[in-house]
Design an enzyme around this catalytic site. Structure first.
Site, short mmCIF file in Angstrom:
data_model
loop_
_atom_site.label_atom_id
_atom_site.label_comp_id
_atom_site.label_asym_id
_atom_site.label_seq_id
_atom_site.Cartn_x
_atom_site.Cartn_y
_atom_site.Cartn_z
N GLY B 55 49.34 31.61 68.85
CA GLY B 55 48.63 31.01 69.98
C GLY B 55 46.86 31.28 69.92
O GLY B 55 46.72 32.40 69.49
N SER B 56 46.29 30.48 70.16
CA SER B 56 44.63 30.57 70.17
C SER B 56 44.27 29.39 70.93
O SER B 56 44.41 28.21 70.62
CB SER B 56 44.18 30.69 68.92
OG SER B 56 42.66 30.66 69.28
N THR B 57 43.63 29.53 71.92
CA THR B 57 43.04 28.37 73.13
C THR B 57 42.10 27.56 72.21
O THR B 57 41.74 26.51 72.68
CB THR B 57 42.53 28.87 74.29
OG1 THR B 57 41.61 29.64 73.87
CG2 THR B 57 43.62 29.73 75.01
N VAL B 58 41.50 28.11 71.09
CA VAL B 58 40.28 27.33 70.20
C VAL B 58 41.08 26.25 69.38
O VAL B 58 40.34 25.35 68.57
CB VAL B 58 39.33 28.15 69.68
CG1 VAL B 58 38.04 27.41 69.37
CG2 VAL B 58 38.85 29.19 70.76
N ILE B 84 48.36 23.71 72.80
CA ILE B 84 47.07 23.97 72.11
C ILE B 84 47.25 22.87 70.88
O ILE B 84 46.29 22.30 70.34
CB ILE B 84 46.55 25.43 71.69
CG1 ILE B 84 46.55 25.89 73.05
CG2 ILE B 84 45.42 25.19 70.97
CD1 ILE B 84 45.75 25.57 74.03
#
Lengths: 400, 125
Positions: B55-58, B84
């Site tokens: 995960g990474s929101t960007v 995402i």
């Protein structure tokens, strides 16, 4: 998922590219989560608006929607950015690049054109327009501390809508019916108690450590139930932020605080956290030396907290440590004049619009003391040495 | 020839060379300005086969930027996806298939020719 005729029309592009794209994002993510339908939201809070975070790609995407003439269909507020819009040089030890400001301003212009209220704060829950939202209403929020606070304290419903999802939800005014929007998913099944001596007070640092522990051990789809009294607003806020930072939880039912009805007798699992484990972590995290900087405001400080800091500082004669406070314009506008004068006389940096975590603030080896576990969690990743004290122990730190 | 069936989150048809990645986070792992992965491979015009997301929101913005900058993969096939990556693929209009058993996915090796046809993934061998 089931879509109304109107939703189908939007999805198929009858109202233009922008709305269709936003609807496709919401529907695709909803489908992947096996959501049955969409529900209306009353408010959106957009995270991921900092140029330092989303960069050129994010700027371009938001601009594309804005250029299309798209407007948000619900009240929309936005997270903080990397600097104070009224004073670019406000953050100590930090130089904000001109290009960074240019990029950020473009993002803000696009958001504003779409109808966002540029609140630039991670504490939307202090805003009157958010406080007016009725308990049980669904919203789409992207900032983790606000998500936890919204669910756990205000009793409004949101999942953690990261990345561009809160932005897309703001455009269509809807979100997938899933997770914490569903009433039964909000009812806890596991209770957490703290085994502690009498007179043991749970301040914001201890509460945040409890948050860290719960995040690590909670292994159940329903929110945990914290069966402890949290002594004040600062404690509740910092606890929510630690839950948001340390793991993926989006809600904690807090005794005496969360507006929710459930039958406590139906909870048959209780986990006890020993205060010695909290103490061990507290000792690890506490400051040993004089810090280079003391920081309050992650999440953004309230007017009340700022005035409390000023009251403590009034008694301090020879303040040598730089104190930094971040807050929202809305709270800053309400601060008592005397408190402001004290802060000014002590050379305290009161910074608006800013999140130190997403800003270019700090350097490897800088010593920071704060009352925020969340700031510890993220600033440590930048190589900053962060230690924790309660706001109420400020005088103690100043003696180091 | 072998066929796998998953779930078409973003529908589309394409054919290309597989680029196998165990765990993918678009933010940090992929450079949006040249399509390079941290390990030196490049995602441009490949079909990314990834077992799971990190995960990474960007991440959504990076996927979108790859498309805008002309370095996008032709499609993404995953064992398991997450919001995402889904949001990024929708915004960039990159076909995305998920819910394919990872053990089955392991039969696809780096460089294999594969076809993505909505929810179907066909290994040409």
């Amino acid at each position: 998922m089931y879509l109304t005729k109107e939703e189908e029309k939007i999805l198929n592009g009858e109202y233009g590219w922008g709305l269709a794209k936003a609807m496709q994002v919401i529907v695709s993510v909803g489908d992947s989560l096996n959501s049955e339908k969409l529900i209306g939201i009353t408010h959106a809070h957009i995270s991921g608006v900092s140029y330092g975070n989303i960069g050129e790609p994010g700027k371009k995407l938001i601009k594309q929607f804005s250029d299309e003439g798209i407007k948000f269909s619900v009240k929309t507020t936005v997270n903080p950015i990397g600097y104070d819009t009224l004073d670019y040089d406000a953050i100590p030890f930090t130089k904000i690049d001109r290009n960074y400001i240019k990029g950020q301003e473009e993002i803000l212009r696009s958001l504003q054109k779409m109808g966002a209220d540029l609140t630039l704060s991670c504490t939307p829950y202090y805003l009157p327009m958010v406080n007016e939202i009725k308990i049980g209403s669904s919203v789409a929020w992207g900032e983790s501390n606000a998500v936890v606070y919204g669910n756990s304290v205000l009793g409004i419903k949101t999942n953690r809508e990261g990345g561009p999802i809160s932005l897309m939800a703001a455009i269509v005014g809807k979100i997938y019916y899933y997770g914490l929007h569903i009433e039964e998913n909000r009812i806890p099944e596991i209770k957490y108690k703290v085994n502690k001596p009498e007179n043991y007070e749970i301040n914001e640092v201890r509460a945040s450590i409890i948050g860290e522990i719960i995040s690590k051990i909670h292994n159940n789809d329903k929110p945990p139930y914290l069966y402890e009294k949290l002594r004040n607003e600062t404690t509740v806020k910092e606890f929510s932020a630690s839950i948001g930072a340390a793991g993926n939880l989006a809600m904690v039912v807090i005794k005496g605080i969360t507006p929710i009805k459930f039958n406590e007798k139906e909870i048959n699992e209780t986990i006890t956290i020993d205060f010695n484990d909290i103490k061990k972590r507290e000792d690890e995290l506490k400051p040993n030396d004089k810090p280079d900087l003391i920081y309050f405001g992650c999440p953004h400080t309230s007017k009340y907290e700022i005035e409390k800091i000023a009251k403590y500082l009034k008694k301090v004669d020879n303040l040598k440590t730089q104190i930094v406070i971040t807050s929202s314009r809305n709270e800053m506008s309400k601060i008592d004049k005397d408190a402001l004068n004290i802060l000014k006389s002590k050379n305290v940096k009161l910074i608006g619009d800013t999140c130190l975590i997403v800003s270019p603030f700090g350097y490897h080896g800088l010593n920071v003391v704060t009352n925020s576990y969340k700031a510890y969690f993220y600033l440590s990743k930048k190589g900053i040495n962060v230690s924790l004290i309660s706001l109420d122990d400020l005088e103690e730190v100043l003696r180091l | 020839m072998k066929e796998f069936t998953g779930r078409a989150l973003v529908k589309g048809e394409t054919e290309g060379e597989a680029l196998v990645i165990n765990e993918i986070s678009f933010y940090g792992d992929v450079n949006p300005y040249n399509g390079n992965l941290v390990d030196g491979r490049n995602v441009k015009d490949k079909i990314i086969v990834a077992y799971k997301p990190r995960g990474s929101t960007v991440g959504s913005y990076i996927i979108y930027a790859l498309k805008e900058n002309g370095f996008s993969p032709k499609a993404i096939v995953m064992g398991k996806s997450e919001p995402i990556i889904i949001a990024g693929c929708v915004l960039a209009n990159i076909p995305l298939v998920d819910n394919i058993d990872v053990n089955a996915l392991r039969e696809i090796k780096d460089g294999d020719r594969i076809i993505v046809k909505n929810e179907k993934v066909i290994l040409l061998k």
